[in-house]
Design an enzyme around this catalytic site. Structure first.
Site, PDB file in Angstrom:
ATOM      1  N   GLU A   1       1.819  -7.242   9.288  1.00 34.87           N
ATOM      2  CA  GLU A   1       1.970  -5.682   9.253  1.00 34.87           C
ATOM      3  C   GLU A   1       2.857  -5.316   8.245  1.00 34.87           C
ATOM      4  OE1 GLU A   1       1.188  -2.120  10.950  1.00 34.87           O
ATOM      5  OE2 GLU A   1       0.209  -4.079  11.413  1.00 34.87           O
TER       6      GLU A   1
ATOM      7  N   ASP B   1      -7.496   0.160 -25.167  1.00 36.06           N
ATOM      8  CA  ASP B   1      -8.231   0.028 -23.699  1.00 36.06           C
ATOM      9  C   ASP B   1      -8.056   1.225 -23.245  1.00 36.06           C
ATOM     10  OD1 ASP B   1      -8.766  -2.604 -23.785  1.00 36.06           O
ATOM     11  OD2 ASP B   1      -7.010  -3.322 -22.929  1.00 36.06           O
TER      12      ASP B   1
ATOM     13  N   PRO C   1       0.616  -1.217   0.002  1.00 36.97           N
ATOM     14  CA  PRO C   1      -0.052  -0.007  -0.059  1.00 36.97           C
ATOM     15  C   PRO C   1       0.762   1.170   0.096  1.00 36.97           C
ATOM     16  CG  PRO C   1      -0.170  -1.077   2.225  1.00 36.97           C
ATOM     17  CD  PRO C   1       0.591  -2.068   1.253  1.00 36.97           C
TER      18      PRO C   1
ATOM     19  N   ARG D   1      -1.938  -9.710 -20.685  1.00 33.69           N
ATOM     20  CA  ARG D   1      -2.830  -9.389 -21.716  1.00 33.69           C
ATOM     21  C   ARG D   1      -2.121  -8.818 -22.793  1.00 33.69           C
ATOM     22  NH1 ARG D   1      -5.806  -5.132 -21.700  1.00 33.69           N
ATOM     23  NH2 ARG D   1      -7.773  -6.235 -22.336  1.00 33.69           N
TER      24      ARG D   1
END
Length: 249
Positions: free
Chosen positions: A117, A170, A90, A155
């Site tokens: 953690e 895309d 994150p 992809r």
């Protein structure tokens, strides 16, 4: 062929994903190979622990550097290559389509999926080459983030998609969100396909798609337009959208 190694404490999470749909077909075609390794197998302590309490105190457990460094060393030796080593975190920079395009040109990638953690800081500082986040939220582990990134990368490999132009058009590949799509029937419960798409005029259709792509980006992700270089025609359309928006309010 691209080689993707995944280091995870829960390798069983990848079984269905890597063998299904586009990822499974890509492996069958020989465009990519996958190997998932449980880095717990590289522990050197008698209890096979991969985590410990953080120095200085605090809540949660921290993944120790030794199992991860040894697991990466083993993969590097096996592949005899210098792969990009990607940490799902994150705290990483936001993963974008441009990152997927860049990584799709590599021959070897290693994904490290964390839990608990977090990691001992020596892992991101001295082991990995790239640290990515898929959004401003926290999950239990990095497996789902790694799956998302791997899907977006694979992809893009040559021959993986049935239509090689699909990836080029895309959302995000051009800097804009993708235009709306329609298929049969042309009239469904009174909801009709725009006449221009039925006209057969490919030049006008291309213009409509570009305009609607710009409109959708303006309405849903205006932040994408901040640094985007627009043509004079696109600027005119954007002004038109802004005027329409003001009239509605």
């Amino acid at each position: 062929m691209m080689k993707i190694d995944i280091l995870s404490l829960f390798p069983e999470m990848f079984e269905g994903v890597l063998n299904t749909s586009i990822l499974g077909k890509a492996a069958e075609k020989g465009a990519v190979s996958f190997k998932v390794t449980n880095f717990r197998d590289f522990t050197t302590n008698k209890h096979n622990k991969v985590d410990d309490y953080p120095f200085g105190g605090g809540a949660g457990m921290v993944l120790m550097p030794q199992p991860l460094f040894d697991a990466v060393d083993a993969v590097r030796k096996e592949e005899n290559a210098k792969p990009r080593i990607i940490l799902t975190s994150p705290q990483g920079k936001p993963f974008k389509q441009q990152d997927a395009e860049m990584l799709s040109k590599e021959s070897s990638l290693i994904f490290i999926c964390g839990h608990y953690e977090g990691f001992d800081e020596r892992v991101p500082e001295h082991l990995v080459t790239d640290e990515y986040s898929i959004g401003d939220f926290v999950m239990t582990g990095g497996e789902l983030a790694a799956m998302s990134m791997i899907d977006s990368i694979v992809r893009l490999l040559p021959g993986v998609l049935g239509n090689d132009t699909s990836a080029v058009t895309d959302s995000f590949s051009t800097g804009l969100l993708e235009h709306p799509h329609y298929t049969r029937p042309a009239d469904f419960r009174g909801m009709k396909v725009p006449d221009i798409l039925l006209s057969g005029n490919h030049e006008k259709i291309a213009e409509w798609r570009l305009r609607e792509s710009l409109r959708r980006t303006y309405e849903r992700r205006p932040d994408l337009l901040i640094d985007l270089e627009l043509s004079e025609q696109e600027k005119k359309w954007l002004n038109q959208f802004e005027c329409e928006s003001e009239e509605k309010h």
